[in-house]
Write a protein that holds these residues in place. Structure first.
Motif, PDB file in Angstrom:
ATOM      1  N   ILE A 290       0.836  -1.212   0.000  1.00  0.00           N
ATOM      2  CA  ILE A 290       0.000   0.000   0.000  1.00  0.00           C
ATOM      3  C   ILE A 290       0.863   1.252   0.000  1.00  0.00           C
ATOM      4  O   ILE A 290       0.592   2.219  -0.723  1.00  0.00           O
ATOM      5  CB  ILE A 290      -0.953  -0.024   1.222  1.00  0.00           C
ATOM      6  CG1 ILE A 290      -1.971  -1.160   1.062  1.00  0.00           C
ATOM      7  CG2 ILE A 290      -1.661   1.320   1.383  1.00  0.00           C
ATOM      8  CD1 ILE A 290      -2.801  -1.405   2.294  1.00  0.00           C
ATOM      9  N   ILE A 291       1.930   1.249   0.829  1.00  0.00           N
ATOM     10  CA  ILE A 291       2.843   2.402   0.882  1.00  0.00           C
ATOM     11  C   ILE A 291       3.483   2.628  -0.479  1.00  0.00           C
ATOM     12  O   ILE A 291       3.604   3.773  -0.955  1.00  0.00           O
ATOM     13  CB  ILE A 291       3.915   2.184   1.968  1.00  0.00           C
ATOM     14  CG1 ILE A 291       3.277   2.238   3.360  1.00  0.00           C
ATOM     15  CG2 ILE A 291       5.022   3.231   1.853  1.00  0.00           C
ATOM     16  CD1 ILE A 291       4.228   1.891   4.483  1.00  0.00           C
ATOM     17  N   ASP A 292       3.880   1.538  -1.165  1.00  0.00           N
ATOM     18  CA  ASP A 292       4.509   1.671  -2.474  1.00  0.00           C
ATOM     19  C   ASP A 292       3.515   2.167  -3.521  1.00  0.00           C
ATOM     20  O   ASP A 292       3.895   2.920  -4.439  1.00  0.00           O
ATOM     21  CB  ASP A 292       5.117   0.335  -2.904  1.00  0.00           C
ATOM     22  CG  ASP A 292       6.357  -0.030  -2.095  1.00  0.00           C
ATOM     23  OD1 ASP A 292       6.894   0.871  -1.413  1.00  0.00           O
ATOM     24  OD2 ASP A 292       6.777  -1.199  -2.131  1.00  0.00           O
ATOM     25  N   ILE A 293       2.253   1.762  -3.407  1.00  0.00           N
ATOM     26  CA  ILE A 293       1.224   2.259  -4.344  1.00  0.00           C
ATOM     27  C   ILE A 293       1.079   3.767  -4.203  1.00  0.00           C
ATOM     28  O   ILE A 293       1.050   4.513  -5.203  1.00  0.00           O
ATOM     29  CB  ILE A 293      -0.115   1.545  -4.081  1.00  0.00           C
ATOM     30  CG1 ILE A 293      -0.039   0.081  -4.563  1.00  0.00           C
ATOM     31  CG2 ILE A 293      -1.274   2.283  -4.786  1.00  0.00           C
ATOM     32  CD1 ILE A 293      -1.258  -0.742  -4.207  1.00  0.00           C
ATOM     33  N   PHE A 294       1.004   4.226  -2.946  1.00  0.00           N
ATOM     34  CA  PHE A 294       0.914   5.672  -2.726  1.00  0.00           C
ATOM     35  C   PHE A 294       2.175   6.365  -3.198  1.00  0.00           C
ATOM     36  O   PHE A 294       2.118   7.486  -3.731  1.00  0.00           O
ATOM     37  CB  PHE A 294       0.673   5.966  -1.234  1.00  0.00           C
ATOM     38  CG  PHE A 294      -0.768   5.876  -0.827  1.00  0.00           C
ATOM     39  CD1 PHE A 294      -1.660   6.890  -1.154  1.00  0.00           C
ATOM     40  CD2 PHE A 294      -1.249   4.783  -0.141  1.00  0.00           C
ATOM     41  CE1 PHE A 294      -3.000   6.811  -0.789  1.00  0.00           C
ATOM     42  CE2 PHE A 294      -2.579   4.691   0.238  1.00  0.00           C
ATOM     43  CZ  PHE A 294      -3.476   5.710  -0.091  1.00  0.00           C
ATOM     44  N   ALA A 295       3.331   5.714  -3.022  1.00  0.00           N
ATOM     45  CA  ALA A 295       4.585   6.315  -3.469  1.00  0.00           C
ATOM     46  C   ALA A 295       4.586   6.496  -4.980  1.00  0.00           C
ATOM     47  O   ALA A 295       5.027   7.544  -5.503  1.00  0.00           O
ATOM     48  CB  ALA A 295       5.763   5.442  -3.040  1.00  0.00           C
ATOM     49  N   ILE A 296       4.091   5.496  -5.711  1.00  0.00           N
ATOM     50  CA  ILE A 296       4.033   5.580  -7.181  1.00  0.00           C
ATOM     51  C   ILE A 296       3.068   6.676  -7.596  1.00  0.00           C
ATOM     52  O   ILE A 296       3.359   7.471  -8.517  1.00  0.00           O
ATOM     53  CB  ILE A 296       3.618   4.220  -7.774  1.00  0.00           C
ATOM     54  CG1 ILE A 296       4.750   3.187  -7.551  1.00  0.00           C
ATOM     55  CG2 ILE A 296       3.303   4.336  -9.258  1.00  0.00           C
ATOM     56  CD1 ILE A 296       4.346   1.768  -7.871  1.00  0.00           C
ATOM     57  N   LEU A 297       1.892   6.737  -6.966  1.00  0.00           N
ATOM     58  CA  LEU A 297       0.895   7.763  -7.302  1.00  0.00           C
ATOM     59  C   LEU A 297       1.433   9.159  -7.011  1.00  0.00           C
ATOM     60  O   LEU A 297       1.245  10.090  -7.822  1.00  0.00           O
ATOM     61  CB  LEU A 297      -0.399   7.516  -6.513  1.00  0.00           C
ATOM     62  CG  LEU A 297      -1.173   6.254  -6.883  1.00  0.00           C
ATOM     63  CD1 LEU A 297      -2.370   6.054  -5.950  1.00  0.00           C
ATOM     64  CD2 LEU A 297      -1.653   6.316  -8.343  1.00  0.00           C
ATOM     65  N   ILE A 298       2.086   9.327  -5.863  1.00  0.00           N
ATOM     66  CA  ILE A 298       2.650  10.639  -5.520  1.00  0.00           C
ATOM     67  C   ILE A 298       3.757  11.010  -6.496  1.00  0.00           C
ATOM     68  O   ILE A 298       3.847  12.166  -6.954  1.00  0.00           O
ATOM     69  CB  ILE A 298       3.188  10.616  -4.064  1.00  0.00           C
ATOM     70  CG1 ILE A 298       2.029  10.475  -3.071  1.00  0.00           C
ATOM     71  CG2 ILE A 298       3.997  11.874  -3.760  1.00  0.00           C
ATOM     72  CD1 ILE A 298       2.482  10.221  -1.644  1.00  0.00           C
TER      73      ILE A 298
END
Length: 628
Positions: free
Chosen positions: A15-23
């Motif tokens: 989940i953290i990596d998904i947000f990192a990619i989106l950001i």
């Protein structure tokens, strides 16, 4: 969060990596907003979806989610970098596939931002974890910022007990720097650092430093009320016996500060390599160390002669492990149960195995116990030596080495007197015609860690909260490590003619009270006294034991001859012709056989040993009870 199942932790990482990619993608779009062509929201939705799926799939394939975040290392950064590059290339491919226009600067910005957030989040979580755990750890100071110190700091950081707060090193190029995030100071800053960081332990990480250097450092740390421990020696770590983070209490040999002289390989091998060697008392402190040293010199066979079944079992098993570890082949170990007081038994062993070299370490060495058991002391130390020597002559043994003691010099106890008599017996046999066996004796003081040694006793008493018992405020002793003593014994056996008495250089005598104080201080405790009533450990003086004297000597006179080895010299002392020795042995045997302890004591007093008992009374326990 730390208590969550592993699957849940991985899900959080995803989940953290998904947000990192989106950001990262959002920042890339914001920074490149003037050059973006957005034709269809549906295209962007598809691009983002596939970017997330592809990037996470790559991260899974690279094993990014198998890494435990709290232990993540610099190597993990390489995995993150690889994943970020694949994700960036995948974004570039998706832009072409979905016909979305994003300038090259935007693609680069995405990659750099993704690398920063994905990698940074993991290192931030690791740092947060370590800071949180460090508050519960014991703050320690590591003395030595070299390779061993850095390895120790890394190991402690990954552990859950100690937190390295500061490193100490006298190397000016390291001072005022940070190693693994830990400040490095010089030795002059130790007092302030102990107070500032609340240091509770000092760990000495100088495994290859000379003992003289370690002694100086330990003396400088002695005044602080902080427990001092050391990392294992370099040999133990190289052999795989111990790891860098297996801390040890300060060894007493470090306090003595005397560096051992490297043994001469030629002298070590001369009477051992490809020969049949026998060690009496093989299960004892000195005997067992002799066996360890001998087996490394590759004898043809090693015979362990020992009266204690348990001691024999232990040393035989240990030697088998040593041979396996060092890949020593062609050496046969023979464990033989027997007493040196039976000449026919020891003679049968020597003849049947064709023994060529004998190291006679079997003896009763504990001063008070021999005082309490005079007959057995004489039987074992004097007659046991005689029987073993006669057996060696009968079996045509080439070399016979007696392990003697400094207590044989102007003895004040029965044990020392019996060892001096054993020397006279061998010297008499050496002068007797017809013997091809060369006899020699090696005399030295106390060895550290032997049975009856004060060092393990003091350590146990300190662990139990005291008191530490010392017999007398002024008592002094010579000390040497068991390995060094065994090596010097083997080398001394190659020197001089038959009947020679060799004396080992024991260094400076040590005051036992000073040793006790140092051990207490380096355990992080204080000595309780009238001047310091709030101290932790009392030192209690129990009085000299039967037969004990304040000072030990190594030479009867001053007439010595230097040898080829810097730590070995040969003593020129009184000897007896064999007929005189034989008469003395007959008198001793008669007194022992009929249990006439008063007569036995008179014989010992009349013998040319210089025996002057410190106690006027006879201390033999059976004799005193009979008299009562």
């Amino acid at each position: 969060m730390l208590q969550l199942p592993r699957a849940a932790k991985r899900a959080i990482s995803v989940i953290i990596d998904i947000f990192a990619i989106l950001i990262s993608l959002s920042l890339a779009l914001v920074l490149s907003r003037d050059a973006i062509s957005i034709d269809s929201a549906l295209s962007w939705l598809g691009l983002i979806t596939w970017l997330l799926i592809g990037s996470i799939a790559v991260f899974v394939k690279l094993g990014l989610y198998r890494a435990v975040v709290r232990y993540v290392s610099v190597r993990a950064f390489g995995v993150v970098l690889t994943g970020a590059v694949f994700s960036t290339l995948f974004l570039w491919a998706l832009l072409i596939a979905f016909n979305v226009d994003l300038p090259a600067t935007g693609i680069v910005n995405y990659g750099l931002t993704a690398l920063l957030i994905i990698g940074g989040s993991r290192f931030a979580m690791r740092e947060l974890y370590h800071r949180m755990v460090s508050r519960k750890k014991i703050p320690v100071m590591i003395y030595g910022a070299g390779s061993a110190g850095r390895q120790l700091a890394q190991a402690l950081n990954n552990g859950e007990e100690y937190a390295p707060a500061v490193l100490v090193d006298d190397d000016k190029t390291l001072q005022r720097t940070l190693l693994l995030g830990i400040p490095v100071i010089d030795s002059s800053g130790v007092p302030d650092a102990i107070e500032r960081y609340g240091i509770q332990r000092i760990l000495l990480a100088l495994p290859s430093a000379p003992r003289s250097v370690r002694k100086q450092i330990l003396e400088s740390l002695e005044s602080f009320n902080v427990k001092v421990q050391t990392v294992p020696g370099m040999a133990d770590m190289v052999n795989g016996d111990m790891s860098i983070d297996q801390l040890q209490d300060v060894r007493i040999e470090d306090l003595l500060g005397r560096d051992a002289v490297e043994p001469d390989p030629a002298l070590m091998q001369q009477h051992i390599r490809d020969k049949v060697v026998l060690v009496t008392g093989a299960g004892g402190s000195i005997g067992s160390e002799l066996c360890r040293q001998i087996v490394l010199q590759k004898p043809k066979a090693l015979i362990l002669y020992e009266i204690s079944e348990f001691g024999l079992y232990n040393i035989e098993r240990e030697l088998q492990e040593i041979m396996q570890r060092h890949k020593l082949k062609g050496i046969t170990i023979y464990p033989i149960i027997g007493t040196v007081q039976r000449r026919n038994r020891i003679a049968a062993v020597m003849k049947s195995f064709h023994v060529q070299t004998v190291y006679h370490a079997a003896a009763y060495k504990h001063v008070p116990l021999v005082e309490f058991n005079m007959v057995e002391g004489v039987r074992n130390n004097v007659f046991g030596t005689w029987h073993t020597a006669e057996a060696a002559i009968a079996a045509n043994v080439e070399l016979f080495v007696l392990i003697s003691t400094d207590k044989a010099v102007r003895p004040t106890n029965v044990m020392g007197t019996t060892k001096r008599l054993a020397e006279l017996v061998l010297q008499g046999l050496a002068e007797r015609n017809g013997s091809a066996t060369r006899f020699c004796m090696v005399r030295f003081g106390n060895v550290l860690g032997s049975s009856g040694s004060v060092v393990p006793l003091f350590k146990k008493q300190i662990e139990q909260g005291g008191p530490v018992t010392v017999t007398h405020p002024d008592i002094t002793r010579y000390f040497m490590t068991i390995p060094e003593a065994a090596q010097l014994v083997i080398q001394a056996g190659t020197m001089g003619g038959s009947g020679a008495v060799f004396v080992l250089d024991m260094g400076e005598p040590v005051k036992i009270t000073d040793m006790a104080r140092k051990m207490i201080h380096l355990s992080g405790l204080e000595v309780r006294s009238e001047q310091n009533p709030t101290g932790d450990i009392d030192i209690v003086y129990s009085g000299l034991r039967p037969g004990e004297k304040l000072y030990e000597e190594l030479l009867i006179g001053d007439d010595v001859v230097e040898c080829d080895h810097p730590r070995i010299c040969r003593a020129q002392e009184l000897t007896l012709a064999w007929p005189e020795v034989e008469v003395l042995l007959e008198r001793l045997n008669d007194a022992c056989q009929n249990f006439r302890i008063d007569e036995l004591r008179e014989i010992l007093l009349d013998s040319p040993t210089g025996y002057k008992p410190s106690d006027e009374d006879i201390n033999d326990l059976i004799w005193t009870n009979i008299k009562q």
